[in-house]
Every structure is written in C-alpha cells, then in structure tokens.
Design an enzyme around this catalytic site. Structure first.
Site, PDB file in Angstrom:
ATOM      1  N   ARG A 229      -7.203 -14.458   4.712  1.00 31.52           N
ATOM      2  CA  ARG A 229      -8.607 -15.195   5.070  1.00 31.52           C
ATOM      3  C   ARG A 229      -9.702 -14.689   3.923  1.00 31.52           C
ATOM      4  NH1 ARG A 229     -10.670 -12.925  10.571  1.00 31.52           N
ATOM      5  NH2 ARG A 229     -12.190 -12.067   9.923  1.00 31.52           N
ATOM      6  N   GLY A 230     -10.666 -15.677   4.340  1.00 30.24           N
ATOM      7  CA  GLY A 230     -11.924 -15.174   3.223  1.00 30.24           C
ATOM      8  C   GLY A 230     -11.571 -14.689   1.875  1.00 30.24           C
ATOM      9  N   GLU A 231     -12.565 -14.283   0.848  1.00 34.07           N
ATOM     10  CA  GLU A 231     -12.348 -13.737   0.206  1.00 34.07           C
ATOM     11  C   GLU A 231     -12.030 -12.459  -0.417  1.00 34.07           C
ATOM     12  OE1 GLU A 231     -15.478 -12.901  -3.679  1.00 34.07           O
ATOM     13  OE2 GLU A 231     -15.886 -14.721  -2.553  1.00 34.07           O
ATOM     14  N   ASP A 232     -12.011 -11.669   0.563  1.00 34.58           N
ATOM     15  CA  ASP A 232     -11.963 -10.240  -0.228  1.00 34.58           C
ATOM     16  C   ASP A 232     -10.181  -9.806  -0.066  1.00 34.58           C
ATOM     17  OD1 ASP A 232     -12.227  -7.346  -1.066  1.00 34.58           O
ATOM     18  OD2 ASP A 232     -11.841  -6.756   1.111  1.00 34.58           O
ATOM     19  N   SER A 233      -9.258 -10.221   1.352  1.00 35.89           N
ATOM     20  CA  SER A 233      -8.229 -10.500   1.708  1.00 35.89           C
ATOM     21  C   SER A 233      -7.124 -11.369   0.352  1.00 35.89           C
ATOM     22  CB  SER A 233      -8.517 -10.762   2.870  1.00 35.89           C
ATOM     23  OG  SER A 233      -9.138 -10.045   4.259  1.00 35.89           O
TER      24      SER A 233
ATOM     25  N   TYR B 239      -7.869 -17.006  10.663  1.00 40.36           N
ATOM     26  CA  TYR B 239      -9.381 -17.067  11.376  1.00 40.36           C
ATOM     27  C   TYR B 239      -8.005 -18.217  12.649  1.00 40.36           C
ATOM     28  CZ  TYR B 239     -12.528 -16.975   7.451  1.00 40.36           C
ATOM     29  OH  TYR B 239     -13.004 -16.330   6.319  1.00 40.36           O
TER      30      TYR B 239
ATOM     31  N   ASN C 285     -18.216 -10.752   9.762  1.00 39.06           N
ATOM     32  CA  ASN C 285     -17.423  -9.350  10.115  1.00 39.06           C
ATOM     33  C   ASN C 285     -17.054  -8.210   8.826  1.00 39.06           C
ATOM     34  OD1 ASN C 285     -18.055  -9.428  12.945  1.00 39.06           O
ATOM     35  ND2 ASN C 285     -15.584 -10.617  12.661  1.00 39.06           N
ATOM     36  N   TYR C 286     -16.495  -8.824   7.726  1.00 39.73           N
ATOM     37  CA  TYR C 286     -15.662  -8.263   7.133  1.00 39.73           C
ATOM     38  C   TYR C 286     -15.284  -8.466   5.540  1.00 39.73           C
ATOM     39  CZ  TYR C 286     -13.737  -7.285  11.252  1.00 39.73           C
ATOM     40  OH  TYR C 286     -13.688  -6.081  12.152  1.00 39.73           O
ATOM     41  N   GLY C 287     -16.022  -9.909   4.784  1.00 39.96           N
ATOM     42  CA  GLY C 287     -15.752 -10.509   4.217  1.00 39.96           C
ATOM     43  C   GLY C 287     -16.587 -10.402   3.114  1.00 39.96           C
ATOM     44  N   ASP C 288     -17.872 -10.816   2.822  1.00 38.67           N
ATOM     45  CA  ASP C 288     -18.713 -10.024   2.300  1.00 38.67           C
ATOM     46  C   ASP C 288     -19.150  -8.463   2.283  1.00 38.67           C
ATOM     47  OD1 ASP C 288     -19.398 -12.609   2.803  1.00 38.67           O
ATOM     48  OD2 ASP C 288     -21.131 -12.862   3.266  1.00 38.67           O
TER      49      ASP C 288
END
Length: 391
Positions: A284-288, A205, A19-22
């Site tokens: 979570r993820g990379e950007d956040s 998540y 959804n939003y990470g990449d």
C-alpha cells in the site's frame, strides 16, 4: 561546529500521515543523503511514536537523537527546538512548515550575511504525464522566496525514484540463496514454511478483497503462507476468522492449505528483505509500493483512496507504464487484477487471480527487468543533489 550552524546541513520536515508512508519515504531519503553524499541531515518529525514502528531503536520521548548519520528532531506546533537556516529546506508532501521556520528563512533572505536555503516541496510519487511539466517549477512566496516543486517520477524529466546505490546488488545476493529467506522467516518466528511453498506478504488497507483471496487460498493445491502484520490488513479478515481480532505477533492460524502468519513490526532493512523473500507482495501507499518494485517480484498495489476516485487515475497511469513491455494478454489481466483489488470487486479479482498466475515466467522476467528500466540510471537522491546545485 554544531551541525545547525554549518551552511552544509539540510532540513527535512515530515508530518506523519497514515502511520508509515510519509515517514517511510523521508527516512529513506534522509539516510541515503547522509550515507552517500555525507550531508548533515536534520529530519524534523511530528509523530515520533509512529516513526518508532519502523525505527525500533528510536525513543519517542527524546526531542533530539541521531541514527544512521541523521539527526532526528521532534517537531512540535509551535516549534520548540531552534531552527537555523541550512543549505536546503525540504517540506515533505506539502506539510505546513512552522511559522518560526518561515520567519527564519525570510530573515535569511533579507540579510546580506546569510543566504536562505533552497526551498523544496517534495511531492508524492506519480506516473501521470503532467508530472514532467510541473517538476522543478518555482513558486514565488509572499516572503519573496522561491519554493520549488520536486516531483519524483519514472522518467528522465522527473525527480527520479528513491534507490540506494547498492540495493539491487544486495537483493540479488539475498535471492540467490534460498536459505536466506528461510532464515529470515525463522527469525520472525514464522514456522512451517518450506522452500517450495508459496509465500505472500500483505500490507494493505482494509478491503473485502483480502477475505476473498484467503477463502480461495484455503482450497489451493499447494500450501500458501500469508504474512500479515498487526493493523489494517488484519482488520479485513475478522469475518474469516474471529480469533484474529486478538491476534499477537508470532501467532499463526491454519485454514485448509492456507496458513496466516502474524508478523512483528520490522525496520526498513527487514521489510526490504521480507519483500525479497516472498513470491508475491501486496503493498500500500508509496514507500512500500516502490520497495515492492525494487524487490523484483510480482505485486499488487493498494493505492490510497482519494475523493472522486482520483486514485484510480493514478493507478491506471502507473499500470500503463508498468505493463508496457508485457505480452498484451498478461498486461490486460494484471491491470484488471489491480483495478479489481482497488475497487473491492471480489468477483473480478478472483477470476483474474486464477487466470493470470502472477508467478508465470513472463511476469517474473518483467518484475526482474522493471527496476532497471524504471531507475533510468539515476536515483532521486542523485537528481535532488544535482537540482540543488543547479538552483
């Protein structure tokens, strides 16, 4: 001259995953390259609907549109819009470029009239030791072109970290006045939050750890506000409060001394300000994950799970780096807290949460100093531009 026909334009291809990470990473990079280096950026995206959640003014039905100096183009398979060779071609996170793009840059390579773009694969962020040795390595493709592997990272021998030039100044000015966070909470429709209350943002998540933490927070000695967007984090709390299954943005639910606030989606600027305004951020993820570091606040990283628990290797590598200058007992507790959250170990999580106190002075001082040390004086966009010049 059309921006597609000038050799100065860059193309970035992003296949939206989770959804939003990449798209969060590539959108920030595209904006920064356009704003700070006056580059003409085409951002090709395969899922404009997901993209619109972090860019509300985006129209998912339009094939071409521009925001913040970036031209956003719909990436269909096969590609419908024309691609022309620019100065740089970035495939984000090993997404597979359309065949027509490969054919076009191969033709440029074989032509005496036009140079092919510098071809880069922007990799995922990692603190692992091997990243330094792989950053910038070329790979010869079947077409005869070289593709370079560009690794973001936390050391001077890597590709750096995404960070806009004025970000830390904006953050410090925001955090200097407590009224800013209260105004933001009001704008988001979050009521009943006092300046002295503990506020935790949650963007994770699914995990039983959220349920365990919320049960603990209900009996807290002081008020705790958990800010949760609609989506995966909220799914973890259905047993705690079945009414959350039909929750809407703007609603809030009181459970003892815990208040759950349902957040509306926001753009990236709004998300940064949210992180700046909370006492603790669960991301979570990379950007956040990276924006939580730049917020200079304590955080928990819920890393994306991978086969054979490889994500735990990546998590431990980061924690070893992040905890290097912390007192040993705090470093041990913070590491255990993050590992417990990522292993669904609710017993250890609660023990460490109660023992550690993320808002203690050493943790707060460390959270403030870490962004300065991690940036290493040079951000990813600056290193990327220099890398292209050297190539």
């Amino acid at each position: 001259m059309d921006n597609n026909s000038t050799p100065q334009h860059w193309d970035i291809f992003c296949a939206v995953v989770d959804n939003y990470g990449d798209i969060g990473v590539t959108w920030r990079l595209a904006k920064q390259l356009a704003a700070e280096y006056q580059l003409e950026i085409n951002l090709w995206v395969d899922d404009l609907h997901s993209f619109s959640h972090i860019l509300p003014s985006l129209n998912p039905t339009l094939a071409i549109q521009s925001f913040n100096g970036v031209t956003i183009k719909q990436w269909h398979q096969p590609l419908v819009l024309e691609y022309r060779c620019g100065a740089v071609l970035i495939e984000a996170f090993a997404c597979e470029l359309p065949d027509t793009v490969i054919d076009t840059i191969t033709a440029c390579h074989r032509s005496s009239q036009q140079r092919p773009p510098v071809w880069l694969n922007l990799e995922y962020l990692s603190a692992e030791d091997w990243v330094e040795g792989c950053h910038g390595l070329p790979s010869l493709q079947h077409s005869g072109l070289k593709k370079y592997f560009y690794f973001p990272g936390f050391t001077a021998k890597t590709g750096g970290l995404i960070c806009e030039r004025s970000l830390f100044t904006q953050r410090d000015e925001w955090q200097a006045d407590p009224q800013n966070k209260l105004d933001l909470f009001n704008q988001l429709g979050l009521s009943g939050i006092a300046a002295q209350d503990t506020v935790v943002s949650i963007f994770s998540y699914e995990t039983p750890c959220l349920n365990a933490l919320c049960k603990l927070w209900q009996t807290s000695a002081q008020k705790i506000h958990a800010l949760i967007p609609l989506g995966r984090s909220l799914n973890s709390l259905s047993q705690l409060l079945p009414a959350l299954a039909n929750a809407r943005a703007g609603q809030q639910f009181e459970l003892g001394n815990l208040t759950l606030h349902i957040l509306p989606m926001t753009d990236q600027t709004g998300f940064d300000r949210l992180l700046w305004s909370c006492d603790i951020n669960i991301v979570r993820g990379e950007d956040s994950f990276l924006r939580a570091q730049w917020a200079a606040k304590p955080f928990i990283w819920h890393i994306y799970a991978q086969e054979d628990d490889y994500h735990l290797i990546k998590l431990r590598a980061f924690l070893q780096l992040y905890c290097h200058n912390l007192p040993p007992e705090i470093a041990k507790g913070y590491t255990a807290l993050n590992l417990a959250f990522n292993q669904d170990d609710t017993t250890t999580l609660i023990e460490q949460w109660q023992t550690l106190n993320l808002a203690n002075r050493p943790m707060m001082r460390h959270a403030k100093q870490w962004p300065i040390d991690a940036l290493n004086d040079t951000d990813l966009a600056s290193r990327l531009v220099q890398f292209v010049k050297n190539s």
